[in-house]
Scaffold this active site. Structure first.
Site, PDB file in Angstrom:
ATOM      1  N   CYS A 187       3.194  11.951   6.080  1.00  0.00           N
ATOM      2  CA  CYS A 187       3.540  10.540   6.325  1.00  0.00           C
ATOM      3  C   CYS A 187       4.677  10.339   7.319  1.00  0.00           C
ATOM      4  O   CYS A 187       4.464   9.787   8.408  1.00  0.00           O
ATOM      5  CB  CYS A 187       3.910   9.876   5.006  1.00  0.00           C
ATOM      6  SG  CYS A 187       2.559   9.865   3.831  1.00  0.00           S
TER       7      CYS A 187
HETATM    8  N1  LIG Z   1      -0.250  12.470   0.610  1.00  0.00           N
HETATM    9  C1  LIG Z   1       0.555  11.454   0.408  1.00  0.00           C
HETATM   10  O1  LIG Z   1       1.558  11.589  -0.256  1.00  0.00           O
HETATM   11  C2  LIG Z   1       0.248  10.072   0.975  1.00  0.00           C
HETATM   12  C3  LIG Z   1       1.039   9.001   0.561  1.00  0.00           C
HETATM   13  C4  LIG Z   1       0.765   7.736   1.044  1.00  0.00           C
HETATM   14  C5  LIG Z   1      -0.278   7.553   1.956  1.00  0.00           C
HETATM   15  N2  LIG Z   1      -1.021   8.610   2.369  1.00  0.00           N
HETATM   16  C6  LIG Z   1      -2.114   8.342   3.293  1.00  0.00           C
HETATM   17  O2  LIG Z   1      -3.352   8.427   2.591  1.00  0.00           O
HETATM   18  C7  LIG Z   1      -4.370   8.949   3.437  1.00  0.00           C
HETATM   19  C8  LIG Z   1      -4.993  10.185   2.809  1.00  0.00           C
HETATM   20  O3  LIG Z   1      -3.977  11.174   2.686  1.00  0.00           O
HETATM   21  P1  LIG Z   1      -4.128  12.422   1.715  1.00  0.00           P
HETATM   22  O4  LIG Z   1      -2.769  13.007   1.616  1.00  0.00           O
HETATM   23  O5  LIG Z   1      -4.841  12.064   0.460  1.00  0.00           O
HETATM   24  O6  LIG Z   1      -5.070  13.354   2.604  1.00  0.00           O
HETATM   25  P2  LIG Z   1      -5.824  14.684   2.126  1.00  0.00           P
HETATM   26  O7  LIG Z   1      -6.036  15.494   3.348  1.00  0.00           O
HETATM   27  O8  LIG Z   1      -5.142  15.286   0.943  1.00  0.00           O
HETATM   28  O9  LIG Z   1      -7.223  14.149   1.606  1.00  0.00           O
HETATM   29  C9  LIG Z   1      -8.161  13.557   2.429  1.00  0.00           C
HETATM   30  C10 LIG Z   1      -9.545  13.919   1.924  1.00  0.00           C
HETATM   31  O10 LIG Z   1     -10.492  13.202   2.694  1.00  0.00           O
HETATM   32  C11 LIG Z   1     -11.608  14.033   2.897  1.00  0.00           C
HETATM   33  N3  LIG Z   1     -12.374  13.498   4.006  1.00  0.00           N
HETATM   34  C12 LIG Z   1     -12.196  13.668   5.332  1.00  0.00           C
HETATM   35  N4  LIG Z   1     -13.118  12.967   6.012  1.00  0.00           N
HETATM   36  C13 LIG Z   1     -13.889  12.343   5.091  1.00  0.00           C
HETATM   37  C14 LIG Z   1     -14.996  11.480   5.174  1.00  0.00           C
HETATM   38  N5  LIG Z   1     -15.516  11.133   6.351  1.00  0.00           N
HETATM   39  N6  LIG Z   1     -15.531  11.031   4.014  1.00  0.00           N
HETATM   40  C15 LIG Z   1     -15.011  11.394   2.824  1.00  0.00           C
HETATM   41  N7  LIG Z   1     -13.962  12.220   2.685  1.00  0.00           N
HETATM   42  C16 LIG Z   1     -13.414  12.681   3.811  1.00  0.00           C
HETATM   43  C17 LIG Z   1     -11.006  15.416   3.117  1.00  0.00           C
HETATM   44  O11 LIG Z   1     -11.954  16.426   2.885  1.00  0.00           O
HETATM   45  C18 LIG Z   1      -9.885  15.400   2.075  1.00  0.00           C
HETATM   46  O12 LIG Z   1     -10.316  15.898   0.829  1.00  0.00           O
HETATM   47  C19 LIG Z   1      -3.709   9.199   4.793  1.00  0.00           C
HETATM   48  O13 LIG Z   1      -3.859   8.054   5.584  1.00  0.00           O
HETATM   49  C20 LIG Z   1      -2.240   9.346   4.415  1.00  0.00           C
HETATM   50  O14 LIG Z   1      -1.390   8.994   5.489  1.00  0.00           O
HETATM   51  C21 LIG Z   1      -0.786   9.873   1.879  1.00  0.00           C
END
Ligand SMILES: NC(=O)c1ccc[n+]([C@@H]2O[C@H](COP(=O)([O-])OP(=O)(O)OC[C@H]3O[C@@H](n4cnc5c(N)ncnc54)[C@H](O)[C@@H]3O)[C@@H](O)[C@H]2O)c1
Length: 467
Positions: free
Chosen positions: A298
């Site tokens: 982030c």
């Molecule tokens: N990790 C955090 O603490 C956090 C906190 C707030 C916001 N975010 C935001 O949330 C979003 C997701 O982050 P995350 O940390 O969960 O990412 P992550 O990489 O842990 O998970 C994302 C998942 O999406 C899957 N994916 C990719 N393309 C896909 C598709 N076309 N269809 C379905 N699944 C698909 C991946 O295989 C993966 O399992 C990002 O925008 C991030 O900035 C993350």
């Protein structure tokens, strides 16, 4: 959250004023009732750090949930009751499966049978440090190809203001579904703080913005059924801006304390002592802590989503750029402190020196190493021909990363006294709680501490130099 039907369908004032005089879409009332009864089937796209805990919260509150991911390995693990995220134990997944309401799948055709679809896929930067919305658009296109009238689609991935309306909206319009009439689009930013035991998905207040009053009301009602506090805002763009503002606030304040650290260090003043004293002020001050550089999915990334979008309006985001420069200089600062201490204490250079780096995760007590500054520290050390090992109790082996493929496959050393004694210096980059800092200092010749971990664990020694 226990909500009765009457509470669940009571509209927000912000919705009431916006909806005044507007004809209610035909499919609105049906979906509203399904959400209120918790009979709405929910698809969560992206079973990562955000999507998995979200699925858990929705499942626990009684909704049927399909966890969709393109990664078949993750899908198989979930359906077998396994976890791939350290702070979500397998027992949690097993409990979700046991309800009979949760299953994971890679079959996106199932979207046709759902009522609510949330999108929690990655939003990284590309190699030019510009927003990479390819995951979001790919997911939206797949959803649109299976969508039907009367569905609520909510984007949760962090992104720049305008994404929901300008990018997602046209994707659904092109497939014949008019947002606000046939389909309801909303943005609700994720505020997950992995590893934080004090807050969970259901207790972190949730911001919601809908494209039109009906989308807002449906999305707010949906979240209100499993999240304690829901804050509706006037548009998806506002909700997108809220998330970016929160993370820009962190990035800028971390840069400020990093700059102060460098200044105070020259003056012989300890920045951590300063912050700990300053935070006793009961108002007008909020503590942020310096470190070896920004990490995680982030804070190093999200601010640049706004920088990119601001260019469309001929505006330069000077604060964000400056904060980025200061934070990006921190790994080199830490290495310079290490070089100075090796030189001053042992008349030794980095070339050939054996250095142990502690903590590969981007923050303490998690197994997530995305954008970790430790990788940059290792790169800088090896560029100076130091011989580098790492220790991280949560990351036994370095996986493939885009920016540092050269480290893939390296394994953590075992944390034992004889191993520690072999190094010229240990460098604390991430301050995991379950590391024996007493033993580390006792066995090491020099400890460079970029997190103030030693003091936090009561280890005071001449061998420790803060950085
Ligand atoms: N990790 C955090 O603490 C956090 C906190 C707030 C916001 N975010 C935001 O949330 C979003 C997701 O982050 P995350 O940390 O969960 O990412 P992550 O990489 O842990 O998970 C994302 C998942 O999406 C899957 N994916 C990719 N393309 C896909 C598709 N076309 N269809 C379905 N699944 C698909 C991946 O295989 C993966 O399992 C990002 O925008 C991030 O900035 C993350």
């Amino acid at each position: 959250m226990s909500t009765n039907l009457a509470d669940a369908v009571r509209p927000d004032p912000i919705y009431e004023s916006a909806a005044a005089g507007k004809a209610e879409p035909a499919c609105y009332r049906h979906l509203q009732t399904k959400i209120a009864r918790k009979s709405a089937t929910v698809a969560v796209c992206g079973m990562g750090y955000v999507g998995l805990p979200l699925s858990r919260a929705i499942t626990e509150q009684g909704f049927p949930v399909i966890g969709l991911d393109i990664d078949g390995e993750k899908v198989d693990k979930l359906n077998a009751g396994h976890s791939y995220i350290r702070h979500i134990p397998p027992t949690t997944i097993q409990a979700m499966l046991k309800t009979g309401r949760f299953r994971a799948s890679s079959d996106f055709g199932q979207i046709a049978n759902t009522d609510v679809v949330t999108v929690c896929v990655p939003t990284p930067l590309n190699r030019y440090r510009e927003p990479d919305l390819s995951y979001v658009t790919a997911t939206a296109k797949v959803i649109a190809s299976h969508a039907r009238p009367g569905q609520l689609i909510i984007l949760e991935s962090t992104t720049y203001p305008g994404t929901t309306v300008e990018i997602l909206g046209p994707i659904f319009s092109e497939s014949g579904l008019t947002p606000g009439q046939d389909i309801f689009l909303a943005f609700s930013p994720e505020r997950e703080d992995p590893g934080n035991p004090d807050y969970h998905t259901t207790t972190i207040p949730k911001i919601v913005g809908g494209q039109g009053p009906f989308a807002l009301e449906l999305a707010a009602a949906f979240y209100r059924s499993f999240i304690k506090t829901v804050i509706p805002v006037s548009s998806p763009s506002t909700a997108e801006a809220v998330k970016l503002t929160e993370n820009i606030f962190r990035a800028v304040n971390i840069a400020l304390v990093n700059e102060l650290k460098v200044i105070y260090s020259k003056m012989g003043i300890d920045i951590w002592e300063v912050i700990n004293a300053a935070k006793t002020k009961p108002f007008g001050f909020m503590p942020f802590y310096p470190g070896p550089g920004l990490g995680g999915h982030c804070i190093p990334i999200d601010p640049f989503y706004l920088t990119w979008k601001a260019r469309e309006f001929d505006i330069t985001t000077r604060f964000i750029e400056l904060a980025g420069q200061i934070n990006a200089a921190m790994p080199q600062y830490v290495i310079t402190r290490l070089i100075d201490e090796l030189d001053r204490r042992f008349r030794k250079g980095l070339n050939g020196a054996r250095i142990l780096v502690l903590g590969l995760a981007y923050k303490k007590n998690v197994d997530d190493m995305r954008e970790s500054p430790t990788l940059k520290l290792m790169e800088l050390l090896e560029a100076r021909r130091a011989r580098v090992d790492y220790f991280d109790p949560y990351i036994p082996e370095i996986p493939q990363t885009r920016e540092h493929p050269e480290f893939a496959g390296r394994t953590s050393i075992a944390f034992d006294p004889s191993a520690l004694a072999q190094y010229d210096a240990a460098l604390i980059s991430t301050d995991h709680d379950n590391v024996d800092y007493h033993m580390l200092v006792d066995r090491s010749r020099l400890v460079i501490d970029a997190r103030n971990a030693c003091e936090r664990f009561g280890v005071m020694s001449e061998k420790v130099a803060k950085a």
